[in-house]
Design a protein around this motif. Structure first.
Motif, PDB file in Angstrom:
ATOM      1  N   SER A  40       1.127   2.836   8.565  1.00 41.59           N
ATOM      2  CA  SER A  40       1.264   2.473   7.271  1.00 41.59           C
ATOM      3  C   SER A  40       1.144   3.895   6.506  1.00 41.59           C
ATOM      4  O   SER A  40       0.813   4.918   7.041  1.00 41.59           O
ATOM      5  CB  SER A  40       0.052   1.500   6.897  1.00 41.59           C
ATOM      6  N   GLY A  41       1.360   3.848   5.264  1.00 43.29           N
ATOM      7  CA  GLY A  41       1.010   5.011   4.471  1.00 43.29           C
ATOM      8  C   GLY A  41      -0.579   5.545   4.435  1.00 43.29           C
ATOM      9  O   GLY A  41      -0.753   6.622   4.920  1.00 43.29           O
ATOM     10  N   TYR A  92      -3.241   7.169  -5.764  1.00 41.70           N
ATOM     11  CA  TYR A  92      -3.366   5.717  -5.304  1.00 41.70           C
ATOM     12  C   TYR A  92      -4.848   5.452  -4.938  1.00 41.70           C
ATOM     13  O   TYR A  92      -5.547   5.994  -4.340  1.00 41.70           O
ATOM     14  CB  TYR A  92      -2.592   5.519  -3.935  1.00 41.70           C
ATOM     15  N   THR A 151       5.538   9.725  -2.176  1.00 39.14           N
ATOM     16  CA  THR A 151       5.842   8.378  -2.066  1.00 39.14           C
ATOM     17  C   THR A 151       6.587   7.996  -3.380  1.00 39.14           C
ATOM     18  O   THR A 151       7.492   7.354  -3.145  1.00 39.14           O
ATOM     19  CB  THR A 151       4.654   7.448  -1.773  1.00 39.14           C
ATOM     20  N   PHE A 152       6.295   8.776  -4.440  1.00 37.25           N
ATOM     21  CA  PHE A 152       6.921   8.133  -5.759  1.00 37.25           C
ATOM     22  C   PHE A 152       8.192   8.818  -5.931  1.00 37.25           C
ATOM     23  O   PHE A 152       9.055   8.421  -6.873  1.00 37.25           O
ATOM     24  CB  PHE A 152       6.113   8.119  -6.951  1.00 37.25           C
ATOM     25  N   SER A 155       4.191   6.804   2.216  1.00 36.69           N
ATOM     26  CA  SER A 155       4.245   5.609   2.420  1.00 36.69           C
ATOM     27  C   SER A 155       5.551   5.011   2.382  1.00 36.69           C
ATOM     28  O   SER A 155       6.291   4.998   1.644  1.00 36.69           O
ATOM     29  CB  SER A 155       3.351   4.929   1.338  1.00 36.69           C
ATOM     30  N   LYS A 177       7.190   1.743   0.557  1.00 32.97           N
ATOM     31  CA  LYS A 177       7.933   1.858  -0.705  1.00 32.97           C
ATOM     32  C   LYS A 177       9.525   1.937  -0.866  1.00 32.97           C
ATOM     33  O   LYS A 177      10.395   1.294  -0.051  1.00 32.97           O
ATOM     34  CB  LYS A 177       7.157   2.855  -1.702  1.00 32.97           C
TER      35      LYS A 177
HETATM   36  C1  LIG Z   1       1.103   6.719  -3.643  1.00 34.08           C
HETATM   37  C2  LIG Z   1       0.841   6.099  -2.459  1.00 34.08           C
HETATM   38  N1  LIG Z   1       0.570   6.511  -1.150  1.00 34.08           N
HETATM   39  C3  LIG Z   1       0.007   5.760  -0.406  1.00 34.08           C
HETATM   40  C4  LIG Z   1       0.016   4.378  -0.366  1.00 34.08           C
HETATM   41  C5  LIG Z   1      -0.564   3.629   0.883  1.00 34.08           C
HETATM   42  O1  LIG Z   1       0.538   3.182   1.653  1.00 34.08           O
HETATM   43  P1  LIG Z   1       0.398   2.045   2.629  1.00 34.08           P
HETATM   44  O2  LIG Z   1       0.161   0.952   1.664  1.00 34.08           O
HETATM   45  O3  LIG Z   1       1.872   1.829   3.318  1.00 34.08           O
HETATM   46  O4  LIG Z   1      -0.717   2.140   3.526  1.00 34.08           O
HETATM   47  C6  LIG Z   1       0.379   3.863  -1.460  1.00 34.08           C
HETATM   48  C7  LIG Z   1       0.282   2.354  -1.707  1.00 34.08           C
HETATM   49  O5  LIG Z   1       0.431   1.508  -2.560  1.00 34.08           O
HETATM   50  C8  LIG Z   1       0.660   4.571  -2.483  1.00 34.08           C
HETATM   51  O6  LIG Z   1       1.220   4.208  -3.670  1.00 34.08           O
END
Ligand SMILES: Cc1ncc(COP(=O)(O)O)c(C=O)c1O
Length: 401
Positions: free
Chosen positions: A82-83, A108, A182-183, A201, A204
């Motif tokens: 996961s992220g 986040y 991620t964004f 992550s 997404k």
């Molecule tokens: C910017 C960002 N980083 C990390 C995460 C965490 O990722 P994951 O839900 O895959 O663990 C998220 C999740 O919403 C996120 O928006």
């Protein structure tokens, strides 16, 4: 900028084990050795091309990691379940008891909760700062600081980090700059701008089909080896390993990321411009009114636009909830957290993805009750979508006729 992240993905070439155009999926948790000596060498990290045990590495995970490293321009990468399974080992690898982190205050909610509530148990403290104020960032650094942490485009306020400037500060104080990208996959390449470690992550935009969670750490071979070390590597020992079947499916989705990002960005820019001209308080890095519009432009690969995320503020949580429910009823998207899906997703961060952040802190950073975060979908006819959203807003008196 001559670095072309999508070309790097396009240029990957696979000859699968049986000549397949996709690499064969490695469906084993453990691997045989023809000699005991090679097994020993592999434990010591000295047997190139040999696999030991799939928590450590597996062929499918390495394929995905190498594709993501190519995209980010780093030496290599390690994928995770996961992220959060990428973020938490990186911070625990880089910091020990008595160390300190300087982090953006708009990140986040899960990362915020980890820094604020979990790491202090291990005597690792974090100062949360306005990442757009470089003098404030530098002033927060102490002799114990090891990491400067931010998101290229922050969740959910869409603040933009000046990665080159932050990298200079990090180098001056001998810190590692860790950037969660991620964004803004493809649009921004943090490692090229000076980040030491880039995290995603994969859940997404990169996977893009909201069917799995996943993460990746992109960095130097030396750092990734440290994370994987059987004796003291945080990825190896904390164990958030991605499953090989998933690694194979995420790799397949990665190949269309450039097409999807263009469409997400095109649609988001269209809606942001319309919402703003309707008089809604709209935040989108592609709008001239965004305080970091020029900074984003100076860092971006223009083909992929300003990303698929935008926010509007409709004044109160009641109005936000009514609007989201109505838009879902009209099939304009889903009332759901997360991002990067083919349909638009909307949620109210104050009561969902940022609810880990205390109320006083939310107010301080400007995260209001009426804020709606949109992950704009791949709609082919975005004008039609806009007209229907506009009607919803008129119906709820958010906009006048
Ligand atoms: C910017 C960002 N980083 C990390 C995460 C965490 O990722 P994951 O839900 O895959 O663990 C998220 C999740 O919403 C996120 O928006």
């Amino acid at each position: 900028m001559s670095f072309k992240p999508a070309n790097n993905i396009q240029d990957l070439q696979y000859f699968g084990e049986f000549g397949g155009v996709n690499p064969s999926i490695s469906d084993s948790s453990t691997y045989t050795f023809l000699s005991a000596k090679t097994m020993f060498d592999t434990f010591e990290g000295n047997a190139e091309g040999c696999y030991l045990y799939s928590r450590h590495s597996s062929p499918s995970n390495l394929y995905l990691g190498e594709a993501l490293a190519a995209m980010e321009g780093t030496e290599t990468a390690n994928v995770s379940a996961s992220g959060m399974g990428a973020i938490t080992p990186v911070l625990m690898q880089l910091c020990g008891a008595g160390n300190h982190i300087v982090s953006s205050r708009t990140i986040y909610g899960g990362t915020y909760a980890f820094l604020k509530n979990f790491l202090p148990r291990f005597k690792i403290d974090t100062s949360f700062v306005d990442i757009t104020k470089l003098e404030v960032v530098e002033a927060a650094i102490t002799k114990n600081t090891k990491v400067l942490y931010c998101e290229s485009v922050s969740n959910p306020l869409l603040e933009v980090a000046d990665i080159s400037a932050l990298s200079k500060i990090a180098k001056k104080h001998n810190l590692k700059l860790v950037v969660d990208n991620t964004f803004s996959p493809l649009s921004i390449s943090p490692a090229i701008l000076g980040a030491d470690v880039v995290i995603h992550s994969l859940t997404k935009f990169i996977n893009g089909s909201s069917d799995t969670v996943g993460g990746v750490v992109c960095g130097t071979q030396e750092f990734i080896n440290q994370l994987r070390n059987v004796n003291d590597g945080a990825c190896m020992l904390l164990g958030s390993t991605m499953d090989s079947l998933r690694a194979a499916s995420v790799l397949k989705n990665l190949r269309t990321l450039h097409i999807r990002m263009k469409q997400h960005s095109k649609n988001a820019l269209f809606l942001a411009q319309k919402f703003e001209s309707d008089g809604l308080k709209t935040v989108y890095p592609g709008l001239k009114s965004h305080p970091s519009h020029k900074l984003f432009k100076s860092m971006m690969h223009p083909d992929y636009g300003f990303g698929g995320m935008l926010t509007i503020d409709v004044g109160s949580s009641e109005k936000a909830n009514e609007l989201m429910e109505l838009m879902q009823n009209k099939n304009l998207g889903y009332l759901a957290v997360s991002l990067g899906f083919y349909k638009t997703l909307f949620s109210s961060p104050g009561s969902s993805t940022s609810s880990e952040i205390p109320k006083e802190e939310l107010e301080k950073i400007g995260l209001t009750d009426g804020l709606i975060r949109f992950s704009i979908g791949l709609d082919d006819d975005i004008e039609r979508t806009y007209q229907m959203m506009h009607q919803c807003m008129i119906q709820l008196n958010i906009l006048c006729k």
